[in-house]
Write an enzyme that holds these catalytic residues in place. Sequence first.
Site, PDB file in Angstrom:
ATOM      1  N   LYS A 105      -4.935   0.630  -7.172  1.00 50.56           N
ATOM      2  CA  LYS A 105      -5.847   2.026  -6.988  1.00 50.56           C
ATOM      3  C   LYS A 105      -4.582   2.474  -5.258  1.00 50.56           C
ATOM      4  CE  LYS A 105      -8.954  -0.554  -4.070  1.00 50.56           C
ATOM      5  NZ  LYS A 105      -8.009  -2.282  -4.732  1.00 50.56           N
ATOM      6  N   ARG A 135     -16.013  -1.025   2.018  1.00 46.22           N
ATOM      7  CA  ARG A 135     -15.376  -2.269   0.847  1.00 46.22           C
ATOM      8  C   ARG A 135     -16.527  -3.426   1.249  1.00 46.22           C
ATOM      9  NH1 ARG A 135      -9.846  -2.407   1.227  1.00 46.22           N
ATOM     10  NH2 ARG A 135      -9.219  -4.540   0.969  1.00 46.22           N
ATOM     11  N   ARG A 144       3.933  -8.054  -7.705  1.00 50.75           N
ATOM     12  CA  ARG A 144       3.682  -6.787  -6.993  1.00 50.75           C
ATOM     13  C   ARG A 144       4.848  -7.114  -5.833  1.00 50.75           C
ATOM     14  NH1 ARG A 144      -1.188  -3.376  -4.413  1.00 50.75           N
ATOM     15  NH2 ARG A 144      -1.621  -5.574  -3.062  1.00 50.75           N
ATOM     16  N   ARG A 150       3.935  -8.629   0.366  1.00 49.94           N
ATOM     17  CA  ARG A 150       3.318  -8.599   1.130  1.00 49.94           C
ATOM     18  C   ARG A 150       2.207 -10.130   1.834  1.00 49.94           C
ATOM     19  NH1 ARG A 150      -1.494  -3.815  -0.696  1.00 49.94           N
ATOM     20  NH2 ARG A 150      -2.807  -5.879   0.553  1.00 49.94           N
ATOM     21  N   ARG A 169      -8.871 -13.270  -1.785  1.00 51.34           N
ATOM     22  CA  ARG A 169      -9.094 -11.965  -1.315  1.00 51.34           C
ATOM     23  C   ARG A 169     -10.175 -11.564  -3.627  1.00 51.34           C
ATOM     24  NH1 ARG A 169      -3.953  -9.128  -1.765  1.00 51.34           N
ATOM     25  NH2 ARG A 169      -4.622  -7.203  -1.744  1.00 51.34           N
TER      26      ARG A 169
HETATM   27  P1  AMP Z   1      -5.775  -3.377   1.073  1.00 46.48           P
HETATM   28  O1  AMP Z   1      -4.086  -2.975   1.255  1.00 46.48           O
HETATM   29  O2  AMP Z   1      -7.442  -1.940   0.199  1.00 46.48           O
HETATM   30  O3  AMP Z   1      -5.620  -4.421  -0.510  1.00 46.48           O
HETATM   31  O4  AMP Z   1      -6.454  -4.206   2.249  1.00 46.48           O
HETATM   32  C1  AMP Z   1      -5.491  -5.370   2.635  1.00 46.48           C
HETATM   33  C2  AMP Z   1      -6.549  -6.158   3.864  1.00 46.48           C
HETATM   34  O5  AMP Z   1      -6.723  -4.925   4.991  1.00 46.48           O
HETATM   35  C3  AMP Z   1      -7.411  -6.225   3.400  1.00 46.48           C
HETATM   36  O6  AMP Z   1      -7.289  -7.686   2.612  1.00 46.48           O
HETATM   37  C4  AMP Z   1      -8.814  -6.525   4.577  1.00 46.48           C
HETATM   38  O7  AMP Z   1      -8.251  -7.351   5.612  1.00 46.48           O
HETATM   39  C5  AMP Z   1      -7.809  -5.448   5.142  1.00 46.48           C
HETATM   40  N1  AMP Z   1      -9.004  -3.881   5.258  1.00 46.48           N
HETATM   41  C6  AMP Z   1      -8.814  -3.010   4.528  1.00 46.48           C
HETATM   42  N2  AMP Z   1      -9.133  -2.267   4.254  1.00 46.48           N
HETATM   43  C7  AMP Z   1     -10.193  -2.342   4.706  1.00 46.48           C
HETATM   44  C8  AMP Z   1     -11.856  -2.426   5.232  1.00 46.48           C
HETATM   45  N3  AMP Z   1     -12.668  -0.534   4.755  1.00 46.48           N
HETATM   46  N4  AMP Z   1     -13.288  -3.010   5.573  1.00 46.48           N
HETATM   47  C9  AMP Z   1     -11.989  -4.402   6.526  1.00 46.48           C
HETATM   48  N5  AMP Z   1     -10.996  -4.676   6.000  1.00 46.48           N
HETATM   49  C10 AMP Z   1     -10.446  -4.094   5.536  1.00 46.48           C
END
Ligand code: AMP
Length: 216
Positions: free
Chosen positions: A16, A91, A130, A163, A174
């Site tokens: 994404k 989410r 990654r 990360r 996740r």
């Molecule tokens: P991502 O980079 O989108 O994979 O997000 C990394 C982490 O940020 C996720 O595993 C969540 O802990 C938090 N996070 C990101 N976006 C959201 C969201 N819309 N709602 C809740 N937690 C989020």
Amino acid sequence: MAQKNLILLGPPGAGKGTQAKVLSEKLGLPHVSTGDMLREAVREGTELGLKAKAVMDAGQLVSDELLTGIVKERLSKKDCAGGFILDGYPRNLSQAAILDEILKSLGKEAARAVELEVPDEAIVTRLSQRRSCPKCGAVYNLATNPPAKEGLCDKCGTALVQRDDDKESVIRQRLLVYHEKTAPLSDHFRKQGRLLAVDGSKKPEAVLADLMKAVG
Ligand code: AMP
């Protein structure tokens, strides 16, 4: 002109972020990543960052309340007038309802969702390889898209990092959270006639071409 209000859906590691960055340039729309916004808040040590860090490190979702304000503020900015590419939000089903409300309150059209479909087995491999640049945000994959100089960002020379939540045990957590909370969004948007699906397991250039066809 119609607004291009887009949501990129798909499991963590579906591509994404990578696709959103390129689409954002091609379509001239801002890339709005809640994950990036949260990581920035963690780096800067803001109140939001302090509240979010432990939850993120555990591979869980940050509470809806913490996200609503930052999403609304970001989408109300001028550069989102013609549309936006949302990455990582919504989410769960309640965030989808909150997003509809936010867009309505800002006088914007409802967003369309595009899903990147990638099987789970591919995700763990992809995410554990990654690496990203903590300075400019560029993303690499040690197997398929390594940096020219080992461990250094091609764009700004900064040392690449993994990360905290890309460690294997957290990746699995996740994925569990994704299947339980986020995957139901596909049905939700499909039922409303607001979902397009793209095969995200192809090479990045092929995925981009399919995405451009879907949203162009
Ligand atoms: P991502 O980079 O989108 O994979 O997000 C990394 C982490 O940020 C996720 O595993 C969540 O802990 C938090 N996070 C990101 N976006 C959201 C969201 N819309 N709602 C809740 N937690 C989020």
